[in-house]
Design a protein around this motif. Structure first.
Motif, PDB file in Angstrom:
ATOM      1  N   MET A 101       0.831  -1.213   0.000  1.00 16.06           N
ATOM      2  CA  MET A 101       0.000   0.000   0.000  1.00 16.06           C
ATOM      3  C   MET A 101       0.866   1.265   0.000  1.00 16.06           C
ATOM      4  N   VAL A 102       1.989   1.206   0.752  1.00 19.25           N
ATOM      5  CA  VAL A 102       2.894   2.364   0.764  1.00 19.25           C
ATOM      6  C   VAL A 102       3.489   2.590  -0.621  1.00 19.25           C
ATOM      7  N   GLY A 103       3.861   1.492  -1.303  1.00 19.49           N
ATOM      8  CA  GLY A 103       4.414   1.622  -2.661  1.00 19.49           C
ATOM      9  C   GLY A 103       3.412   2.205  -3.625  1.00 19.49           C
ATOM     10  N   GLN A 104       2.154   1.753  -3.532  1.00 19.59           N
ATOM     11  CA  GLN A 104       1.120   2.302  -4.416  1.00 19.59           C
ATOM     12  C   GLN A 104       0.890   3.791  -4.154  1.00 19.59           C
ATOM     13  N   LEU A 105       0.931   4.120  -2.852  1.00 22.56           N
ATOM     14  CA  LEU A 105       0.736   5.532  -2.496  1.00 22.56           C
ATOM     15  C   LEU A 105       1.862   6.394  -3.061  1.00 22.56           C
ATOM     16  N   GLN A 106       3.101   5.894  -3.008  1.00 22.15           N
ATOM     17  CA  GLN A 106       4.235   6.635  -3.564  1.00 22.15           C
ATOM     18  C   GLN A 106       4.094   6.783  -5.075  1.00 22.15           C
ATOM     19  N   GLU A 107       3.676   5.709  -5.743  1.00 22.66           N
ATOM     20  CA  GLU A 107       3.487   5.778  -7.196  1.00 22.66           C
ATOM     21  C   GLU A 107       2.405   6.790  -7.555  1.00 22.66           C
ATOM     22  N   THR A 108       1.340   6.799  -6.748  1.00 24.95           N
ATOM     23  CA  THR A 108       0.252   7.756  -7.003  1.00 24.95           C
ATOM     24  C   THR A 108       0.730   9.197  -6.822  1.00 24.95           C
ATOM     25  N   THR A 109       1.553   9.407  -5.810  1.00 28.78           N
ATOM     26  CA  THR A 109       2.072  10.763  -5.564  1.00 28.78           C
ATOM     27  C   THR A 109       2.970  11.219  -6.698  1.00 28.78           C
ATOM     28  N   VAL A 110       3.843  10.300  -7.179  1.00 33.57           N
ATOM     29  CA  VAL A 110       4.718  10.632  -8.297  1.00 33.57           C
ATOM     30  C   VAL A 110       3.903  10.937  -9.546  1.00 33.57           C
ATOM     31  N   SER A 111       2.865  10.140  -9.794  1.00 32.85           N
ATOM     32  CA  SER A 111       2.013  10.356 -10.970  1.00 32.85           C
ATOM     33  C   SER A 111       1.290  11.694 -10.881  1.00 32.85           C
ATOM     34  N   LYS A 112       0.859  12.052  -9.680  1.00 35.62           N
ATOM     35  CA  LYS A 112       0.164  13.330  -9.494  1.00 35.62           C
ATOM     36  C   LYS A 112       1.096  14.502  -9.763  1.00 35.62           C
ATOM     37  N   ASP A 113       2.352  14.391  -9.264  1.00 36.37           N
ATOM     38  CA  ASP A 113       3.325  15.456  -9.507  1.00 36.37           C
ATOM     39  C   ASP A 113       3.632  15.581 -10.993  1.00 36.37           C
ATOM     40  N   ALA A 114       3.761  14.428 -11.662  1.00 45.17           N
ATOM     41  CA  ALA A 114       4.039  14.456 -13.096  1.00 45.17           C
ATOM     42  C   ALA A 114       2.879  15.070 -13.869  1.00 45.17           C
ATOM     43  N   LEU A 115       1.637  14.744 -13.416  1.00 48.00           N
ATOM     44  CA  LEU A 115       0.465  15.298 -14.085  1.00 48.00           C
ATOM     45  C   LEU A 115       0.403  16.814 -13.911  1.00 48.00           C
ATOM     46  N   GLN A 116       0.703  17.272 -12.689  1.00 44.54           N
ATOM     47  CA  GLN A 116       0.704  18.716 -12.446  1.00 44.54           C
ATOM     48  C   GLN A 116       1.761  19.418 -13.284  1.00 44.54           C
ATOM     49  N   ALA A 117       2.957  18.822 -13.371  1.00 44.12           N
ATOM     50  CA  ALA A 117       4.013  19.414 -14.197  1.00 44.12           C
ATOM     51  C   ALA A 117       3.609  19.455 -15.664  1.00 44.12           C
ATOM     52  N   SER A 118       2.955  18.365 -16.107  1.00 48.29           N
ATOM     53  CA  SER A 118       2.500  18.317 -17.499  1.00 48.29           C
ATOM     54  C   SER A 118       1.441  19.380 -17.767  1.00 48.29           C
ATOM     55  N   GLN A 119       0.532  19.585 -16.799  1.00 48.57           N
ATOM     56  CA  GLN A 119      -0.504  20.601 -16.958  1.00 48.57           C
ATOM     57  C   GLN A 119       0.115  21.998 -17.023  1.00 48.57           C
ATOM     58  N   ILE A 120       1.148  22.234 -16.203  1.00 55.20           N
ATOM     59  CA  ILE A 120       1.822  23.537 -16.220  1.00 55.20           C
ATOM     60  C   ILE A 120       2.470  23.784 -17.578  1.00 55.20           C
ATOM     61  N   ARG A 121       3.170  22.730 -18.089  1.00 58.02           N
ATOM     62  CA  ARG A 121       3.806  22.874 -19.407  1.00 58.02           C
ATOM     63  C   ARG A 121       2.776  23.106 -20.498  1.00 58.02           C
ATOM     64  N   LEU A 122       1.635  22.399 -20.386  1.00 60.03           N
ATOM     65  CA  LEU A 122       0.570  22.568 -21.370  1.00 60.03           C
ATOM     66  C   LEU A 122       0.004  23.996 -21.330  1.00 60.03           C
ATOM     67  N   SER A 123      -0.208  24.515 -20.119  1.00 60.06           N
ATOM     68  CA  SER A 123      -0.727  25.887 -19.977  1.00 60.06           C
ATOM     69  C   SER A 123       0.245  26.895 -20.565  1.00 60.06           C
TER      70      SER A 123
END
Length: 298
Positions: free
Chosen positions: A8-30
């Motif tokens: 569960m901790v590993g999944q949570l870390q993966e989710t956090t990394v994916s969220k950060d990547a998504l936010q960075a991608s959204q910033i680049r897109l904007s």
């Protein structure tokens, strides 16, 4: 349980990394969207400027060709017109005053004078501007035009109020630019009702060019019927007029001389409930005068 907890901790870390990547991608897109919008706006502005320059070039070429044509025609017509006018004066002098012929002579003299005015306007329209301009006081030029129009204003029962007190220099051919203000004042007087006022004013424009160039705006205001909305696109066309007896060349001459002085002329109506027209001539202030009179910009 420990293994499940670690999973569960590993999944949570993966989710956090994916969220950060998504936010960075959204910033680049904007940022990309903003850049694209800016580029599109710049291209649209450049296209509008190109279209405006092309239209101005076509108009200049057309006006230049028309100027040569009308000047040639006017020059050829003035010679026989002078002969007709001289003959009429001689006949009028030889015939008795008050006879039956008098009313016909008055009509002939009136028509000759009208044609002479038209030929003069045609020559003014086609005449090239002298290239050696000199700094002149804009207030002095306006005062000179006001003085020339006072007799016409008195006959029409119209008062001219000269509020053009801003005294700055413009680089100009004095005779030609005086003609601009005289033409505009005469036009305003013709359309102003008896008992009304024609106002002329000048102010320092708030606009400053990228090179620090300042402008003076001179406005002529009357209280006549104003311009018809459908007439605005044709206002500066040669021979277009709504005034009986007008040649339709006055505003065309005004724009040609103003553009030769690197200025612009615009027309509009007063804001209701006020009636009347406002014509504004915008001219660049002479560079040396700008540096000498820097406090004007304060």
């Amino acid at each position: 349980m420990a293994r499940e907890f670690n999973r569960m901790v590993g999944q949570l870390q993966e989710t956090t990394v994916s969220k950060d990547a998504l936010q960075a991608s959204q910033i680049r897109l904007s940022e990309t969207v903003v850049e694209l919008r800016h580029e599109i706006a710049e291209r649209e502005r450049a296209e509008q400027e190109r279209a405006s320059l092309q239209a101005a070039l076509r108009r200049s070429e057309t006006m230049a060709a028309m100027g040569v044509l009308v000047s040639g025609v006017a020059h050829e017509v003035r010679n026989p017109l002078f002969g007709i006018s001289s003959t009429l004066d001689a006949m009028d002098a030889r015939l008795k005053k008050g006879g039956d012929h008098q009313r016909y002579m008055e009509v002939l003299h009136g028509e000759v004078n009208r044609l002479s005015k038209l030929m003069g306007d045609l020559l003014d329209y086609g005449r090239p501007t002298e290239p050696n301009f000199h700094p002149e006081s804009i207030a002095g030029l306006i005062a000179r035009a006001v003085g020339a129009c006072l007799p016409l204003a008195e006959r029409a029962g119209v008062t001219i109020e000269n509020h053009a007190v801003l005294d700055c220099a413009v680089k100009t051919d004095r005779e030609r630019l005086s003609q601009v203000f005289q033409n505009l004042l005469e036009n305003a007087i013709h359309h102003a009702p008896a008992g009304s006022t024609v106002l002329i004013d000048n102010v320092l424009s708030s606009d400053v060019s990228e090179h620090g160039e300042r402008w003076v705006e001179c406005s002529i205001v009357d209280h006549g019927p104003g311009f018809q909305p459908e007439d605005f696109p044709r206002m500066f066309e040669p021979f277009f007029t709504r005034r009986p007896g007008g040649t339709g060349l006055g505003l065309g001459i005004v724009r040609r001389i103003t553009e030769d002085h690197h200025g612009t002329v615009t027309v509009r109506n007063q804001t209701p409930p006020a009636t009347g027209a406002i014509v504004t001539v915008r001219l660049p202030i002479h560079v040396e005068a700008q540096s000498e009179k820097a406090p004007l910009g304060v």
